[in-house]
Design a protein around this motif. Sequence first.
Motif, PDB file in Angstrom:
ATOM      1  N   UNK A  25       5.898   5.836   8.019  1.00  0.00           N
ATOM      2  CA  UNK A  25       4.346   5.952   8.001  1.00  0.00           C
ATOM      3  C   UNK A  25       3.810   4.751   8.819  1.00  0.00           C
ATOM      4  N   UNK A  26       4.414   3.458   8.586  1.00  0.00           N
ATOM      5  CA  UNK A  26       4.030   2.156   9.458  1.00  0.00           C
ATOM      6  C   UNK A  26       4.258   2.387  10.723  1.00  0.00           C
ATOM      7  N   UNK A  27       5.509   2.941  11.169  1.00  0.00           N
ATOM      8  CA  UNK A  27       5.799   3.202  12.591  1.00  0.00           C
ATOM      9  C   UNK A  27       4.709   4.354  13.340  1.00  0.00           C
ATOM     10  N   UNK A  28       4.361   5.181  12.609  1.00  0.00           N
ATOM     11  CA  UNK A  28       3.704   6.280  12.870  1.00  0.00           C
ATOM     12  C   UNK A  28       2.429   5.795  13.033  1.00  0.00           C
ATOM     13  N   UNK A  29       2.032   4.961  12.371  1.00  0.00           N
ATOM     14  CA  UNK A  29       0.445   4.506  12.435  1.00  0.00           C
ATOM     15  C   UNK A  29       0.545   3.590  13.576  1.00  0.00           C
ATOM     16  N   UNK A  30       1.661   2.825  13.769  1.00  0.00           N
ATOM     17  CA  UNK A  30       1.414   1.921  15.257  1.00  0.00           C
ATOM     18  C   UNK A  30       1.629   2.653  16.234  1.00  0.00           C
ATOM     19  N   UNK A  59       0.844  -1.245  -0.054  1.00  0.00           N
ATOM     20  CA  UNK A  59       0.102   0.008   0.009  1.00  0.00           C
ATOM     21  C   UNK A  59       0.863   1.325   0.157  1.00  0.00           C
ATOM     22  N   UNK A  60       0.572   2.194  -1.065  1.00  0.00           N
ATOM     23  CA  UNK A  60       1.514   3.262  -0.992  1.00  0.00           C
ATOM     24  C   UNK A  60       0.680   4.620  -0.332  1.00  0.00           C
ATOM     25  N   UNK A  61      -0.487   4.529  -0.128  1.00  0.00           N
ATOM     26  CA  UNK A  61      -0.942   5.486   0.475  1.00  0.00           C
ATOM     27  C   UNK A  61      -1.254   5.529   1.936  1.00  0.00           C
ATOM     28  N   UNK A  62      -1.919   6.266   2.521  1.00  0.00           N
ATOM     29  CA  UNK A  62      -2.138   6.140   4.079  1.00  0.00           C
ATOM     30  C   UNK A  62      -2.854   4.833   4.448  1.00  0.00           C
TER      31      UNK A  62
END
Length: 307
Positions: A300-305, A219-222
Amino acid sequence: MDTKEKYSNLIKSKAVAFGFQSCGISKADFLEEEAPHLEQWLQNNFHGEMHYMENHFDKRLDPRLLVEGAKSVVSLSYNYFPAEQQNNADFKLSKYAYGEDYHEVIKEKLRNLVAELQQEIGAFAFRVFVDSAPVLEKAWAKRSGIGWVGKNSNLITKKNGSFYFLAEIICDLELIEDFPVTDHCGSCTRCIDACPTKAIVADKVIDGSKCISYATIELKDQIPDFFKDKMEDWMFGCDICQDVCPWNRFSAPTLEEKFRPNSAVKNFTKQEWKDITREIFSSVFKKSAVMRTKFSGLKRNIDFLSE
């Protein structure tokens, strides 16, 4: 011993010499059984935004469109199960991404293997594949008897579990075919029960758009809110459905040094991952498959987690 048997035995002995775990052979033919399943999977939009899966439909199903005059598909597996693993309290990487990029490591082994074969056999037409180009790897590995496709859609073997890479040599050599093995998942549903996003929607059917690996890599988006509080600290890939599989109790550590984790992968704390800079990312993952998601993707992944 006829030529077909001689060449088949030679390929398998070379595969062992190059460190491959298993090697099986199938006839290069149209994947008639898989065609309707692939079509239905695409129609259900289970590929999410992996639009490349819509391309080269015919080539995915017929290796003769990839290598002119192809007669055989040689399927191989290479163990990547690590002796040392990350601390479960940290943000996690899928085990296949601990070390150097498997595409490069295994492709080099395949090229060297074929070079040695051609010294003994003579020139033949071929292409090597490692999770690249439109090749249905699990279908070919299943046909060649390396293992069976489990409920989590991974290829599983009784002897080694499922923590291994698949690769292929498609060539114009006539070889002796191997035969599929029986399915040994039985009534077990551990992988289905353990998936936090319920991405395994049916036996051997994955809704890729719900898979944590898809969200963190493809996934390239949010990342959609659907994944909120369901990702269990996976920042790149996910091993949950493999970790719970009973057959993986037979996984033995890989002997390939290039697949071993570096000190950062083993020892970084959650805070260190949160504070990762572009420079540190480039240093830690210089030759890694994690480069595929780029610094911006991992951040992005780390921030989402961390939200």
